[in-house]
Design a protein around this motif. Sequence first.
Motif, PDB file in Angstrom:
ATOM      1  N   ILE A 275     -15.543  16.490 -22.988  1.00 29.30           N
ATOM      2  CA  ILE A 275     -14.798  17.741 -23.106  1.00 29.30           C
ATOM      3  C   ILE A 275     -13.442  17.650 -22.418  1.00 29.30           C
ATOM      4  O   ILE A 275     -12.441  18.156 -22.914  1.00 29.30           O
ATOM      5  CB  ILE A 275     -15.616  18.918 -22.528  1.00 29.30           C
ATOM      6  N   SER A 276     -13.394  17.008 -21.255  1.00 30.12           N
ATOM      7  CA  SER A 276     -12.137  16.879 -20.520  1.00 30.12           C
ATOM      8  C   SER A 276     -11.939  15.420 -20.112  1.00 30.12           C
ATOM      9  O   SER A 276     -12.402  14.989 -19.054  1.00 30.12           O
ATOM     10  CB  SER A 276     -12.132  17.765 -19.267  1.00 30.12           C
ATOM     11  N   PRO A 277     -11.239  14.636 -20.940  1.00 36.47           N
ATOM     12  CA  PRO A 277     -10.994  13.240 -20.608  1.00 36.47           C
ATOM     13  C   PRO A 277     -10.359  13.053 -19.230  1.00 36.47           C
ATOM     14  O   PRO A 277     -10.698  12.110 -18.508  1.00 36.47           O
ATOM     15  CB  PRO A 277     -10.060  12.776 -21.728  1.00 36.47           C
ATOM     16  N   GLU A 278      -9.455  13.953 -18.859  1.00 30.61           N
ATOM     17  CA  GLU A 278      -8.795  13.842 -17.558  1.00 30.61           C
ATOM     18  C   GLU A 278      -9.810  13.872 -16.418  1.00 30.61           C
ATOM     19  O   GLU A 278      -9.793  13.017 -15.523  1.00 30.61           O
ATOM     20  CB  GLU A 278      -7.790  14.984 -17.387  1.00 30.61           C
ATOM     21  N   ASP A 279     -10.679  14.851 -16.423  1.00 31.78           N
ATOM     22  CA  ASP A 279     -11.649  14.978 -15.332  1.00 31.78           C
ATOM     23  C   ASP A 279     -12.658  13.833 -15.337  1.00 31.78           C
ATOM     24  O   ASP A 279     -13.122  13.414 -14.278  1.00 31.78           O
ATOM     25  CB  ASP A 279     -12.356  16.329 -15.422  1.00 31.78           C
ATOM     26  N   SER A 280     -12.976  13.339 -16.526  1.00 34.80           N
ATOM     27  CA  SER A 280     -13.897  12.207 -16.595  1.00 34.80           C
ATOM     28  C   SER A 280     -13.296  10.968 -15.944  1.00 34.80           C
ATOM     29  O   SER A 280     -13.912  10.350 -15.076  1.00 34.80           O
ATOM     30  CB  SER A 280     -14.267  11.905 -18.051  1.00 34.80           C
ATOM     31  N   VAL A 281     -12.074  10.616 -16.336  1.00 35.22           N
ATOM     32  CA  VAL A 281     -11.500   9.367 -15.808  1.00 35.22           C
ATOM     33  C   VAL A 281     -11.204   9.458 -14.314  1.00 35.22           C
ATOM     34  O   VAL A 281     -11.292   8.460 -13.591  1.00 35.22           O
ATOM     35  CB  VAL A 281     -10.242   8.958 -16.595  1.00 35.22           C
ATOM     36  N   LEU A 282     -10.860  10.640 -13.831  1.00 32.63           N
ATOM     37  CA  LEU A 282     -10.603  10.796 -12.396  1.00 32.63           C
ATOM     38  C   LEU A 282     -11.865  10.587 -11.563  1.00 32.63           C
ATOM     39  O   LEU A 282     -11.783  10.266 -10.377  1.00 32.63           O
ATOM     40  CB  LEU A 282     -10.015  12.181 -12.117  1.00 32.63           C
ATOM     41  N   SER A 283     -13.023  10.749 -12.184  1.00 31.87           N
ATOM     42  CA  SER A 283     -14.281  10.601 -11.446  1.00 31.87           C
ATOM     43  C   SER A 283     -14.761   9.155 -11.361  1.00 31.87           C
ATOM     44  O   SER A 283     -15.607   8.828 -10.537  1.00 31.87           O
ATOM     45  CB  SER A 283     -15.380  11.458 -12.102  1.00 31.87           C
ATOM     46  N   TRP A 284     -14.226   8.275 -12.207  1.00 27.42           N
ATOM     47  CA  TRP A 284     -14.778   6.929 -12.311  1.00 27.42           C
ATOM     48  C   TRP A 284     -14.653   6.115 -11.017  1.00 27.42           C
ATOM     49  O   TRP A 284     -15.630   5.563 -10.523  1.00 27.42           O
ATOM     50  CB  TRP A 284     -14.102   6.166 -13.453  1.00 27.42           C
ATOM     51  N   GLY A 285     -13.438   6.028 -10.485  1.00 23.15           N
ATOM     52  CA  GLY A 285     -13.219   5.208  -9.297  1.00 23.15           C
ATOM     53  C   GLY A 285     -14.067   5.637  -8.113  1.00 23.15           C
ATOM     54  O   GLY A 285     -14.795   4.814  -7.533  1.00 23.15           O
TER      55      GLY A 285
END
Length: 460
Positions: free
Chosen positions: A204-214
């Motif tokens: 739903i929110s690519p931004e929030d997903s990628v920020l969580s990875w690291g």
Amino acid sequence: MAAAKLLMLSSLAVLLLLFVNLLPSAAAAGTADGSEEWGYVEVRPKAHMFWWLYRSPHRVDNGTAPWPTVLWLQGGPGASGAGYGNFMEIGPLDTDLKPRSTTWLNKADLLFVDNPVGTGFSFVEGGDTSLLARTDAKAASDLTALLVTLYRDNKRLQGSPLYIVAESYGGKFAVTTALAALQAIANGQLKAKLGGVALGDSWISPEDSVLSWGPLLYEMSRVDESGLQQCNSIAQKIKAQLKANKYADAEKSWEDLETAVLEQSNFVNFYNLLKDESSDDTAALTLAGGGNKRWVRKEGYTSYLGSKATREGGLDGLMDTVVKAKLGIVPKNFTWGQQSGDVFEALEGDFMKPRIHEVDQLLKLGVDVTIYSGQLDLICATKGTLDWVQKLKWDGLKKFNDSPRKPVYCKGGEDGTQGFVRSYKNLKFYWILGAGHMIPIDNPCPALKMLGDITQSPAQ
């Protein structure tokens, strides 16, 4: 052999097809006992969408709670619901054609679609890629057109509340389709009742997903401080690009981030972070000098799902032999998934766009929205999902946040806590433990229990 024993996928079933002419743009077939129907709807000129409806043998008509229908939307984009969702996750049979005890038919009728057109058995004539959906909105329009056709003159479907349940990129299709369906219902075009929407590990929110990875990988010891810094740096670049509406640039940076994650973590699996990529996939990923980005973004989801198939020849072999023969309506020269890669490419322009606003619209309209997330997922990690939920403008958000979480148990609780749920008004959030991206595969019991709670199914 199992295929010879079970009517659902026996070669004899072809002889029992009941062909029905619904409309000039639609053709359907089914089993003699009426437990299954399938067919094509021409949702646009030369664009044909495949559907497959299963009627539950556990259906209960008690006059109080109507029996629900679940529309399952697969991710990708370009992954087949009639294939992966059906045989890998929630349908009546697994890839060995053996009955699945945790099939969602225990709680609802199931409608699988190969969506968008070009996915699975769906196709555009002549392989003309200009006919493929290039936006989430267009995919939603096509799927709504299919629903209009299926529900027209079908009293059984009309009397069954429709729950749109999605996985991965299917979540974007779910929210856009729900809004399009509501408009069609209001206009009198679609004779259906929308029961609710459920978003499973959704993009739903690519931004929030990628920020969580690291941070997640660092906490799980899959990357060190240097890896964390590299992941966070690229994620912040993506955030800035999305803020500037540079979606194509953001997608290229997303490819860079996925490559960095794989290199820094020694090939962690994006769909279950306790695992590594398979040796075959690792070989593919290391092509072209340090990471085949095209493979990561285009093939990772279907490759991981396909790896779960135990049948010789995999799911592809099953769909192109026994299943295709049973259906009897798939064009002879067309193979399952033939155009799926083109589907992914066609939706590149929308891939990195968020759909938080659409979730907000559904909540404000009073639609029941359920969000569920697997504890071990990385690609759509729980932390990122919780972060985009906090961006909702829905007026019930504060009270939702203040509501207590309740534990979820299965089988009388002897297996311990299987998840948690928080609920306020028309929003629910399920934390599913012991599961990655594909929750019905990894931990099917709480997934089935959740479905019963969402749909208020009258089944015991």
